[in-house]
Write a protein that holds these residues in place. Sequence first.
Motif, PDB file in Angstrom:
ATOM      1  N   ARG A   1       1.032 -11.619  40.818  1.00  0.00           N
ATOM      2  CA  ARG A   1       1.959 -10.490  40.571  1.00  0.00           C
ATOM      3  C   ARG A   1       2.904 -10.730  39.488  1.00  0.00           C
ATOM      4  O   ARG A   1       3.228 -10.148  38.388  1.00  0.00           O
ATOM      5  CB  ARG A   1       2.472  -9.814  41.981  1.00  0.00           C
ATOM      6  CG  ARG A   1       3.608  -8.586  41.539  1.00  0.00           C
ATOM      7  CD  ARG A   1       4.174  -8.314  42.948  1.00  0.00           C
ATOM      8  NE  ARG A   1       5.313  -9.498  43.232  1.00  0.00           N
ATOM      9  CZ  ARG A   1       6.570  -9.202  42.867  1.00  0.00           C
ATOM     10  NH1 ARG A   1       6.997  -8.333  42.053  1.00  0.00           N
ATOM     11  NH2 ARG A   1       7.381 -10.113  43.275  1.00  0.00           N
ATOM     12  N   ILE A   2       3.653 -12.273  39.671  1.00  0.00           N
ATOM     13  CA  ILE A   2       4.611 -12.508  38.930  1.00  0.00           C
ATOM     14  C   ILE A   2       4.264 -12.838  37.379  1.00  0.00           C
ATOM     15  O   ILE A   2       4.654 -12.490  36.411  1.00  0.00           O
ATOM     16  CB  ILE A   2       5.460 -13.829  39.267  1.00  0.00           C
ATOM     17  CG1 ILE A   2       6.011 -13.524  40.873  1.00  0.00           C
ATOM     18  CG2 ILE A   2       6.414 -14.486  38.574  1.00  0.00           C
ATOM     19  CD1 ILE A   2       6.464 -14.850  41.497  1.00  0.00           C
ATOM     20  N   LEU A   3       2.995 -13.294  37.482  1.00  0.00           N
ATOM     21  CA  LEU A   3       2.333 -13.493  35.980  1.00  0.00           C
ATOM     22  C   LEU A   3       2.136 -12.301  35.200  1.00  0.00           C
ATOM     23  O   LEU A   3       2.041 -12.175  33.926  1.00  0.00           O
ATOM     24  CB  LEU A   3       1.193 -14.553  36.204  1.00  0.00           C
ATOM     25  CG  LEU A   3       1.342 -15.970  36.465  1.00  0.00           C
ATOM     26  CD1 LEU A   3       0.099 -16.948  36.577  1.00  0.00           C
ATOM     27  CD2 LEU A   3       2.289 -16.552  35.086  1.00  0.00           C
ATOM     28  N   GLY A   4       1.563 -11.341  36.328  1.00  0.00           N
ATOM     29  CA  GLY A   4       1.382  -9.895  35.340  1.00  0.00           C
ATOM     30  C   GLY A   4       2.386  -9.354  34.885  1.00  0.00           C
ATOM     31  O   GLY A   4       2.657  -8.972  33.844  1.00  0.00           O
ATOM     32  N   ILE A   5       3.730  -9.568  35.788  1.00  0.00           N
ATOM     33  CA  ILE A   5       4.909  -8.757  35.345  1.00  0.00           C
ATOM     34  C   ILE A   5       5.324  -9.591  34.046  1.00  0.00           C
ATOM     35  O   ILE A   5       5.927  -8.968  32.989  1.00  0.00           O
ATOM     36  CB  ILE A   5       6.019  -8.910  36.223  1.00  0.00           C
ATOM     37  CG1 ILE A   5       5.652  -8.043  37.520  1.00  0.00           C
ATOM     38  CG2 ILE A   5       7.493  -8.514  35.796  1.00  0.00           C
ATOM     39  CD1 ILE A   5       6.418  -7.974  38.719  1.00  0.00           C
ATOM     40  N   MET A   6       5.239 -11.032  33.872  1.00  0.00           N
ATOM     41  CA  MET A   6       5.482 -11.765  32.982  1.00  0.00           C
ATOM     42  C   MET A   6       5.099 -11.489  31.633  1.00  0.00           C
ATOM     43  O   MET A   6       5.603 -11.116  30.456  1.00  0.00           O
ATOM     44  CB  MET A   6       5.357 -13.428  33.234  1.00  0.00           C
ATOM     45  CG  MET A   6       6.497 -13.770  34.235  1.00  0.00           C
ATOM     46  SD  MET A   6       6.096 -15.390  34.572  1.00  0.00           S
ATOM     47  CE  MET A   6       6.753 -16.569  33.107  1.00  0.00           C
ATOM     48  N   LYS A   7       3.538 -10.979  31.756  1.00  0.00           N
ATOM     49  CA  LYS A   7       2.845 -10.767  30.527  1.00  0.00           C
ATOM     50  C   LYS A   7       3.207  -9.170  30.215  1.00  0.00           C
ATOM     51  O   LYS A   7       3.421  -9.348  29.018  1.00  0.00           O
ATOM     52  CB  LYS A   7       1.209 -10.624  30.940  1.00  0.00           C
ATOM     53  CG  LYS A   7       0.234 -10.481  29.908  1.00  0.00           C
ATOM     54  CD  LYS A   7      -1.132 -10.846  30.257  1.00  0.00           C
ATOM     55  CE  LYS A   7      -2.029 -10.787  29.280  1.00  0.00           C
ATOM     56  NZ  LYS A   7      -2.613  -9.586  29.048  1.00  0.00           N
ATOM     57  N   ASN A   8       3.543  -8.389  31.171  1.00  0.00           N
ATOM     58  CA  ASN A   8       3.892  -7.240  30.481  1.00  0.00           C
ATOM     59  C   ASN A   8       5.109  -6.973  29.930  1.00  0.00           C
ATOM     60  O   ASN A   8       5.572  -6.033  29.217  1.00  0.00           O
ATOM     61  CB  ASN A   8       4.051  -6.220  31.904  1.00  0.00           C
ATOM     62  CG  ASN A   8       2.646  -5.664  32.303  1.00  0.00           C
ATOM     63  OD1 ASN A   8       1.703  -5.701  31.526  1.00  0.00           O
ATOM     64  ND2 ASN A   8       2.580  -5.218  33.738  1.00  0.00           N
ATOM     65  N   ARG A   9       6.097  -8.110  30.218  1.00  0.00           N
ATOM     66  CA  ARG A   9       7.396  -7.980  29.913  1.00  0.00           C
ATOM     67  C   ARG A   9       7.638  -9.312  28.529  1.00  0.00           C
ATOM     68  O   ARG A   9       8.738  -9.487  28.320  1.00  0.00           O
ATOM     69  CB  ARG A   9       8.457  -8.203  30.808  1.00  0.00           C
ATOM     70  CG  ARG A   9       8.394  -7.040  31.709  1.00  0.00           C
ATOM     71  CD  ARG A   9       9.626  -7.296  32.964  1.00  0.00           C
ATOM     72  NE  ARG A   9      10.752  -8.004  32.660  1.00  0.00           N
ATOM     73  CZ  ARG A   9      11.496  -8.685  33.745  1.00  0.00           C
ATOM     74  NH1 ARG A   9      11.242  -8.291  35.003  1.00  0.00           N
ATOM     75  NH2 ARG A   9      12.783  -9.098  33.403  1.00  0.00           N
TER      76      ARG A   9
END
Length: 238
Positions: free
Chosen positions: A105-113
């Motif tokens: 989840r954290i890596l997904g958010i990092m990619k989006n932001r």
Amino acid sequence: MLYGLTISLVMPCRNEAKHLARMVAAIPDFYDEIICVSNKSTDNTVAIGRQLEKLYPRFHLLVDDRVVSGIGYGFAHMTGISRAKSSIIVCADSDGTYPIEDLPRILGIMKNRSLVFASCSRYPDKNIPFTLQLGVKVLNLEIFFLYAIIIHDSLSGMWVFERSVVPSLHLTEGDWNLSPQIKLNAHKYLGDRFGEIKVTQRTRLGETKQSYVKTGLGHLKWIFKNRFTQREGIQSAD
Ligand SMILES: Nc1nc2c(ncn2[C@@H]2O[C@H](COP(=O)(O)OP(=O)(O)OP(=O)(O)O)[C@@H](O)[C@H]2O)c(=O)[nH]1
Ligand SMILES: [Mg+2]
């Protein structure tokens, strides 16, 4: 390996022998490398770590016994980070408090932001004792007034970052102050590629040995001093 990326987990460790084996056994498979760095452990942490190295090829126990006023948390992190080989580095305490399984989840958010460094914020969380929250809030406010940065958890002990940004972090603090330093420097040198991501903290495995007031006052002093004098460079045990 996660989303095609290799992942290293770096954990400082002092006197966590009682639950180290249980904690390591529960670490998700997507961590390619687990680096636990003991600092002045006086229990069986190192001996148990050596046994775990035989059991799990991805597990490595390092020892860095350097301290500043008895604390080596920052030295342990710097040594672990400098040894990590993967493209993503996750740093977290070895007492089971941080949700390392939340990395997808954290890596997904990092990619989006478009983040290259994420500090995992425990706040707001009404389940954390009021006095601890207040202490962190005071430090957050100090950072706001001195550095003009809005931060929700100046003392989070879980960070996720690309290995390529390590030279930009300019880590030097061997004691607890590595925690505010890594966030302030990530913000300073990475700009809006640094951000916070909310996580939920769990109860610690084992008894606390933390002197909250002493450590908090140390942070208050360091954050002030750091605003006006800044040293640069990563220090490893080698
Ligand atoms: N290498 C090293 N690790 C340390 C040192 N002190 C604590 N640790 C580890 O660093 C992590 C954070 O320390 P904690 O004692 O949990 O401190 P805290 O998270 O502020 O406090 P509580 O979790 O509430 O007890 C833990 O995984 C400890 O094992 C130290 O001087 N050197
Ligand atoms: Mg802890």
